[in-house]
Enzyme design. Structure first.
Site, PDB file in Angstrom:
ATOM      1  N   LYS A 122      19.272 -57.155   8.522  1.00 44.15           N
ATOM      2  CA  LYS A 122      20.092 -58.186   7.911  1.00 44.15           C
ATOM      3  C   LYS A 122      19.944 -58.154   6.357  1.00 44.15           C
ATOM      4  O   LYS A 122      20.936 -58.373   5.525  1.00 44.15           O
ATOM      5  CB  LYS A 122      19.573 -59.756   8.163  1.00 44.15           C
ATOM      6  CG  LYS A 122      19.899 -60.238   9.590  1.00 44.15           C
ATOM      7  CD  LYS A 122      19.662 -61.616   9.383  1.00 44.15           C
ATOM      8  CE  LYS A 122      19.989 -62.214  10.881  1.00 44.15           C
ATOM      9  NZ  LYS A 122      19.846 -63.598  11.169  1.00 44.15           N
ATOM     10  N   LYS A 209      25.735 -54.889  18.968  1.00 44.80           N
ATOM     11  CA  LYS A 209      25.613 -55.964  19.788  1.00 44.80           C
ATOM     12  C   LYS A 209      26.639 -56.808  19.245  1.00 44.80           C
ATOM     13  O   LYS A 209      27.332 -56.766  18.124  1.00 44.80           O
ATOM     14  CB  LYS A 209      24.160 -56.790  19.107  1.00 44.80           C
ATOM     15  CG  LYS A 209      23.703 -57.701  19.845  1.00 44.80           C
ATOM     16  CD  LYS A 209      22.407 -58.403  19.204  1.00 44.80           C
ATOM     17  CE  LYS A 209      22.937 -59.126  17.879  1.00 44.80           C
ATOM     18  NZ  LYS A 209      21.867 -59.834  17.481  1.00 44.80           N
ATOM     19  N   LYS A 212      28.130 -63.095  15.959  1.00 42.03           N
ATOM     20  CA  LYS A 212      29.002 -63.826  15.156  1.00 42.03           C
ATOM     21  C   LYS A 212      29.157 -63.228  13.931  1.00 42.03           C
ATOM     22  O   LYS A 212      30.230 -63.861  13.383  1.00 42.03           O
ATOM     23  CB  LYS A 212      28.035 -65.211  15.154  1.00 42.03           C
ATOM     24  CG  LYS A 212      27.924 -66.059  16.483  1.00 42.03           C
ATOM     25  CD  LYS A 212      27.059 -67.281  16.066  1.00 42.03           C
ATOM     26  CE  LYS A 212      25.615 -67.197  16.562  1.00 42.03           C
ATOM     27  NZ  LYS A 212      25.107 -68.141  16.509  1.00 42.03           N
TER      28      LYS A 212
END
Ligand code: AMP
Ligand code: TRP
Length: 347
Positions: A122, A209, A212
């Protein structure tokens, strides 16, 4: 200290949470939500929160956050979470999460956090510019779980490492402050078997993956997508030119094909091999419409229920208020015990 660690003897409790970032997708459902719903059937108390405190670890728009919390709560309920049985609430409505997170920041070791792969993903290349909160994110997650002394945590496979950290924190807390007693449980992840939705991949890239935060909406099937959108996304999904093979071993080098077969299997509740037994030899021109039909049938009731719920925001807000009251009542005695164990001043 004796060698045998004391064993936690408290009741079984379930907790999980999701971030209020954009709509939920079929990966969230198959990896986690489906099991939240299943676990409600047991005797254990269930706590399902929307983790808005985690959402502010990255840039966010304050004006949008409450609406996103409401939308995530509506998706939980549309998927089958029953707010009369389970506490559905916003994490920030229970201040004890933050209070326990501070104590856990003093229990967790820097080296433990430095190993967390999700932070590395992230934060990207410029980790120096990431918020400190993004770095300590998994410590807050441990507090989310242990403030209810939750014993079981239904999540997708990507959360496994965070759950291990939660167990390490609980064990260290017990060792340092338990006084010979297992004050906190070592929470166990409840992860679906691989092949049954533990990790659904992107429709555009079988090695990434489904997420969102992927900028392309075509990479995922949302729980609020209508039938045409779902059919279009599956039609456009990346595949290869080969027909489906006879055995799952032959899918190993074909990540996109494997993902679509896995999705079909997870949605119908049969094994990937059983899907191949039915469809071997078919090209994607035939398999994709079959998958689309199943996905549409599966999502239509959830999407319909979501649309109905989101049209009545006041009702969702009542659910969240009630859920927060229940959650605070469960957290109060735990934070009182933890404060006492670490030697805080009795205010
Ligand atoms: P997130 O969307 O990261 O807030 O994740 C919410 C929950 O859904 C967590 O339990 C995740 O492990 C699970 N999850 C997210 N993406 C996937 C996916 N692609 N496949 C399976 N589970 C997922
Ligand atoms: N980190 C989880 C995710 O990205 C969300 C989360 C926060 C969570 N706190 C939790 C999941 C506690 C389970 C239990 O999906």
């Amino acid at each position: 200290m004796s060698d045998a660690m004391p064993v936690y003897t408290g009741p079984e409790r379930i907790l999980s949470g999701m971030q209020p970032t954009g709509g939920l997708h079929i990966g969230n459902y198959l990896g986690a939500l489906k099991h939240w719903v299943r676990l409600q059937e047991g005797a254990a108390d269930c706590f399902y929160c929307v983790v808005d405190m985690h959402a502010i670890t990255v840039a966010h728009d304050p004006a949008e956050l409450p609406g996103r919390v409401r939308s995530a709560a509506a998706a939980y309920i549309a998927a089958g979470v029953d707010p009369d049985r389970s506490a559905v609430f916003a994490q920030s409505a229970v201040p004890a999460h933050a209070e326990l997170a501070w104590i856990f920041q003093c229990v967790a070791r820097l080296g433990w956090l430095e190993r967390m792969t999700q932070f590395k993903d992230k934060a990207g290349k410029d980790a120096e510019r990431a918020s400190v909160g993004l770095f300590t994110y998994p410590v807050l997650q441990a507090a989310d779980i242990l403030i209810y002394k939750a014993t079981h945590v239904p999540v997708g496979e990507d959360q496994k490492q965070h759950l291990e950290l939660s167990r390490d924190i609980a064990a260290r807390f017990n060792r340092d402050f338990g006084g010979g007693e297992a004050v906190l449980p070592l929470p166990e992840p409840v992860i679906p078997p691989s092949g049954a939705g533990a990790r659904i991949m992107s429709l555009k890239d079988g090695t990434a993956k489904m997420s969102k935060s992927d900028p392309s909406d075509n990479s995922r099937i949302n729980l609020h997508d209508d039938a045409d959108t779902i059919a279009r996304k599956i039609k456009k999904a990346k595949t290869d030119a080969e027909p489906l093979p006879a055995t799952t071993a032959e899918l190993d080098a074909r990540p996109e094909a494997r993902n679509l077969v896995g999705l079909y299997a997870a949605l119908t509740g049969i094994s990937a091999q059983a899907v191949l037994d039915e469809h071997a030899g078919q090209g994607f021109g035939a398999f994709k419409p079959a998958l689309a039909e199943i996905a549409v049938q599966f999502i239509a009731p959830i999407a319909g229920e979501y649309a109905r719920l989101i049209a009545d925001p006041a009702e969702i807000d009542r659910v969240l208020t009630r859920g927060a009251e229940r959650a605070r009542a469960a957290a109060d005695p735990v934070i009182a015990q933890v404060r006492e164990r670490v030697g805080y001043w009795k205010a």
